[in-house]
Scaffold this motif. Structure first.
Motif, short mmCIF file in Angstrom:
data_model
loop_
_atom_site.label_atom_id
_atom_site.label_comp_id
_atom_site.label_asym_id
_atom_site.label_seq_id
_atom_site.Cartn_x
_atom_site.Cartn_y
_atom_site.Cartn_z
N THR A 195 37.79 41.40 32.02
CA THR A 195 37.31 40.20 31.34
C THR A 195 36.31 40.62 30.27
N SER A 196 35.82 39.66 29.52
CA SER A 196 34.80 39.98 28.50
C SER A 196 33.49 40.43 29.15
N GLN A 197 33.30 40.14 30.45
CA GLN A 197 32.11 40.60 31.19
C GLN A 197 32.38 41.88 31.98
N GLY A 198 33.56 42.44 31.85
CA GLY A 198 33.92 43.65 32.59
C GLY A 198 34.98 43.34 33.63
N TRP A 199 35.26 44.30 34.49
CA TRP A 199 36.28 44.15 35.52
C TRP A 199 35.82 43.16 36.58
N ARG A 200 36.76 42.35 37.08
CA ARG A 200 36.49 41.40 38.15
C ARG A 200 37.66 41.41 39.13
N ILE A 201 37.37 41.16 40.39
CA ILE A 201 38.41 41.12 41.41
C ILE A 201 39.15 39.78 41.32
N ALA A 202 40.47 39.87 41.20
CA ALA A 202 41.33 38.68 41.21
C ALA A 202 41.80 38.38 42.63
N HIS A 203 42.03 39.42 43.41
CA HIS A 203 42.41 39.26 44.82
C HIS A 203 41.91 40.46 45.61
N ARG A 204 41.37 40.17 46.79
CA ARG A 204 40.92 41.24 47.70
C ARG A 204 41.53 40.99 49.07
N THR A 205 42.07 42.07 49.64
CA THR A 205 42.55 42.05 51.02
C THR A 205 41.72 43.04 51.82
N LEU A 206 41.15 42.57 52.92
CA LEU A 206 40.45 43.43 53.88
C LEU A 206 41.38 43.64 55.07
N THR A 207 41.68 44.89 55.35
CA THR A 207 42.45 45.23 56.53
C THR A 207 41.53 45.97 57.49
N VAL A 208 41.29 45.38 58.65
CA VAL A 208 40.46 46.03 59.67
C VAL A 208 41.32 47.04 60.41
N MET A 209 40.84 48.29 60.48
CA MET A 209 41.58 49.35 61.15
C MET A 209 41.05 49.60 62.56
N TRP A 210 39.74 49.51 62.73
CA TRP A 210 39.14 49.64 64.06
C TRP A 210 37.73 49.05 64.05
N THR A 211 37.24 48.77 65.24
CA THR A 211 35.88 48.27 65.41
C THR A 211 35.25 49.00 66.60
N ASP A 212 33.92 48.94 66.67
CA ASP A 212 33.21 49.55 67.78
C ASP A 212 31.89 48.80 67.98
N GLY A 213 31.47 48.66 69.21
CA GLY A 213 30.20 48.04 69.49
C GLY A 213 30.34 46.62 70.01
#
Length: 152
Positions: free
Chosen positions: A127-145
């Protein structure tokens, strides 16, 4: 003349790649400092996101609200990203990186720590303000705690 153009193209690719990695780091800083206005600047206004199990989020307001609700009650968090892979094609790009996010809430019954590890996969737009995220996917691979840390 072609060699000069090749150097210019390579330099622009390197600058774009660096700017996209810097955007990923700004995202993490905004989360960890709970700077919600700064978080808004990472995304396009009409961005979408799939952040784990919840349904698809549409619009920057929905994305920021979801993240704020997940993190605001924490005492602290630390989002680390690495192994960045950036592919630029003109004014569009893709970005993929791994993450580990430590979440801390000292009053949580069962222990104060919860770690999430996974990957972010992004589509970005220049964009004129720089790069911006159009779509984000978070894939959780593991958790702990203690998962109770992140439950409000």
């Amino acid at each position: 003349m072609s060699a000069v153009r090749d150097v210019e193209n390579t330099l622009q690719e390197l600058l774009d790649e660096r700017a996209i990695v810097a955007l990923a780091l700004r995202y993490c800083k905004a989360l960890d400092t709970k700077d919600w206005p700064a978080l808004r600047t990472v995304f396009l206004d009409d961005a979408t996101a799939q952040l784990g199990q919840p349904p698809m989020l549409a619009g920057v307001d929905a994305i920021v609200t979801r993240i704020r609700e997940a993190l605001e009650h924490l005492d602290d968090s630390q989002h680390l990203v690495g192994n960045h892979e950036v592919l630029v094609d003109g004014d569009a790009a893709t970005h993929r990186c791994y993450l580990q996010a430590q979440h801390v809430r000292t009053a949580a019954a069962g222990g104060p720590n919860y770690i999430v590890a996974g990957r972010y996969e992004d589509r970005l737009t220049r964009t004129s303000q720089g790069w911006r995220i159009a779509h984000r996917t978070l894939t959780v691979m593991w958790t702990d705690g203690n998962v109770a840390v992140v439950r409000s």
